[in-house]
Scaffold this active site. Structure first.
Site, PDB file in Angstrom:
ATOM      1  N   GLU A  17     -33.915 -41.034 -28.166  1.00 23.52           N
ATOM      2  CA  GLU A  17     -35.010 -41.184 -27.185  1.00 23.52           C
ATOM      3  C   GLU A  17     -35.560 -39.826 -26.775  1.00 23.52           C
ATOM      4  OE1 GLU A  17     -33.834 -43.588 -23.795  1.00 23.52           O
ATOM      5  OE2 GLU A  17     -32.680 -44.967 -25.037  1.00 23.52           O
ATOM      6  N   ASP A  65     -26.276 -42.790 -24.790  1.00 27.14           N
ATOM      7  CA  ASP A  65     -26.304 -42.240 -23.423  1.00 27.14           C
ATOM      8  C   ASP A  65     -27.160 -40.990 -23.363  1.00 27.14           C
ATOM      9  OD1 ASP A  65     -25.686 -42.132 -20.634  1.00 27.14           O
ATOM     10  OD2 ASP A  65     -23.678 -42.916 -21.051  1.00 27.14           O
ATOM     11  N   GLU A  87     -25.862 -46.512 -21.877  1.00 33.45           N
ATOM     12  CA  GLU A  87     -25.623 -45.660 -20.702  1.00 33.45           C
ATOM     13  C   GLU A  87     -24.363 -46.046 -19.912  1.00 33.45           C
ATOM     14  OE1 GLU A  87     -29.468 -45.772 -18.763  1.00 33.45           O
ATOM     15  OE2 GLU A  87     -30.418 -44.829 -20.468  1.00 33.45           O
TER      16      GLU A  87
HETATM   17  O1  9MR Z   1     -39.337 -45.797 -20.970  1.00 33.84           O
HETATM   18  C1  9MR Z   1     -38.813 -47.009 -20.447  1.00 33.84           C
HETATM   19  C2  9MR Z   1     -39.674 -47.521 -19.324  1.00 33.84           C
HETATM   20  O2  9MR Z   1     -40.973 -47.814 -19.775  1.00 33.84           O
HETATM   21  C3  9MR Z   1     -39.036 -48.772 -18.716  1.00 33.84           C
HETATM   22  O3  9MR Z   1     -39.790 -49.183 -17.592  1.00 33.84           O
HETATM   23  C4  9MR Z   1     -37.609 -48.485 -18.308  1.00 33.84           C
HETATM   24  C5  9MR Z   1     -36.910 -49.735 -17.828  1.00 33.84           C
HETATM   25  O4  9MR Z   1     -36.871 -50.680 -18.844  1.00 33.84           O
HETATM   26  O5  9MR Z   1     -36.861 -47.969 -19.407  1.00 33.84           O
HETATM   27  C6  9MR Z   1     -37.397 -46.788 -19.980  1.00 33.84           C
HETATM   28  O6  9MR Z   1     -36.631 -46.389 -21.094  1.00 33.84           O
HETATM   29  C7  9MR Z   1     -35.306 -45.967 -20.830  1.00 33.84           C
HETATM   30  C8  9MR Z   1     -34.432 -46.458 -21.973  1.00 33.84           C
HETATM   31  O7  9MR Z   1     -34.541 -47.842 -22.117  1.00 33.84           O
HETATM   32  C9  9MR Z   1     -32.994 -46.049 -21.759  1.00 33.84           C
HETATM   33  N1  9MR Z   1     -32.863 -44.637 -21.550  1.00 33.84           N
HETATM   34  C10 9MR Z   1     -33.746 -44.038 -20.544  1.00 33.84           C
HETATM   35  C11 9MR Z   1     -35.183 -44.437 -20.816  1.00 33.84           C
HETATM   36  C12 9MR Z   1     -36.120 -43.768 -19.804  1.00 33.84           C
HETATM   37  O8  9MR Z   1     -35.869 -44.215 -18.526  1.00 33.84           O
END
Ligand code: 9MR
Length: 350
Positions: free
Chosen positions: A263, A200, A156
């Site tokens: 994702e 991203d 990101e």
């Molecule tokens: O889904 C993830 C959530 O459970 C975590 O608390 C959070 C922080 O680590 O991250 C979320 O996943 C993110 C991913 O790592 C990066 N892209 C956005 C995702 C959703 O927020």
């Protein structure tokens, strides 16, 4: 019931029982494993403690061929306040993947959202910041060498509005370009075979963000950073206009590098325009179908993996933001939704 149809049902029941599933007469035959329909890896994210739940573990092993840790391979879990690392949960996910013959995907090495105390308090008279980042990247990547097919090295990097690159601990200490050089080079040295990604989101909904992301990719390639793949998270919502996911994947594929649709989830509440859940879920299903079909249409060597961000609605991070959301392929009980059928049909049509 005729003798023939009874024999067919019994026979299919026996065949399924032989695969470890035991439907009784009269029960519907289970949906096909998604991974059996796809020539490319089908991924999901998981959390280590849930893998102890047989229903969750079965769903993961049945349908998916690649696992990403939802958060337990990030600095926020791995890096302790004293600078030491803990790998227990990442190791548990890796062990599950190995046992089930799945690939592991590493997520994520440098992320603006993770600025752990261990790094903030680093005693730079003993260890340089850059050296500490190199140590971290090397420790993570080397530990899962041979199992992890790739890594999100910088996650990101582009600002929300697409006007620039994000400021973070990593950009402040290593420089905006330096952070990429340091992390990608250390990852490459630790596992030359792993495909190294930037990754991203909102690329399909914010044209300026997609443009800035593509400029960054061009720059990294020009400067010789060992970038090997492009991640397109695809967190979206059911009102997203048709065609934007397909156009985004096509634009990103223009670089010729492997693409990770990394994702995907489709919020049924975030767009806020739909009064009716059934319509939201139909639109959701169409967007999943569009994404998987567009992914399957990429040149084969660029199809790194198609990954959804969780399995059952109740496990989704979006559900924690709004309990009414239903963004994934399986409902709270693990039953396939219209979105699942749309992905399966999309894979069959390719
Ligand atoms: O889904 C993830 C959530 O459970 C975590 O608390 C959070 C922080 O680590 O991250 C979320 O996943 C993110 C991913 O790592 C990066 N892209 C956005 C995702 C959703 O927020």
């Amino acid at each position: 019931m005729s003798g023939l149809s009874r024999r067919l049902i019994l026979a299919s029941g026996l065949a399924l029982a032989a695969c470890g599933r035991e439907p009784a007469l009269g029960q519907p035959i289970a949906e096909p494993p998604l991974k059996s329909l796809a020539p490319f890896p089908i991924g999901t994210c998981v959390r280590a403690p849930e893998l102890a739940d047989p229903a969750y573990a079965d769903l993961a092993a049945r349908h998916f061929s690649q696992l990403t840790a939802e958060w337990e391979m990030k600095m926020e879990y791995v890096v302790q306040p004293d600078g030491s690392f803990r790998f227990d949960r990442a190791d548990a996910i890796a062990a599950f993947a190995r046992q089930k013959g799945m690939r592991l995907f590493g997520h994520t090495l440098l992320w603006y959202a993770n600025e752990p105390e261990g790094f903030l308090k680093l005693d730079e008279s003993r260890q340089s910041f850059e050296g500490a980042v190199r140590n971290y990247v090397t420790a993570m990547v080397a530990r899962y060498r041979g199992l992890a097919s790739g890594w999100d090295v910088v996650n990101e990097p582009v600002t929300e509005n697409g006007e620039g690159l994000r400021e973070s601990l990593w950009s402040r200490k290593l420089g905006q370009t330096g952070q990429f050089k340091v992390a990608f080079e250390a990852a490459k040295a630790a596992d030359p075979a792993a495909v190294l990604f930037v990754n991203d989101y909102h690329l399909e909904s914010r044209p300026a963000k997609l443009r800035r992301y593509m400029q960054l990719i061009e720059q990294l390639l020009r400067e010789g950073v060992p970038l090997g793949g492009i991640g397109c998270q695809t967190h979206c919502w059911s009102e997203l206009p048709a065609g934007s996911i397909a156009a985004t994947l096509k634009a990103l594929a223009g670089f010729g590098l492997p693409i990770h649709l990394s994702e995907m989830d489709v919020s049924t509440v975030q767009g806020g325009m739909l009064a009716n859940r059934a319509e939201a879920e139909q639109r959701q299903a169409r967007l999943y179908a569009e994404a998987v079909e567009a992914f399957a249409a990429l040149p084969e060597r660029q199809q790194f993996a198609f990954t959804v961000w969780g399995m059952r609605d109740r496990d989704s991070w979006l559900k924690r933001e709004n309990a009414a959301d239903t963004p994934l392929l399986f409902d709270d009980l693990g039953r396939p939704k219209p979105a699942f059928a749309a992905v399966a049909d999309g894979l069959r049509r390719r």
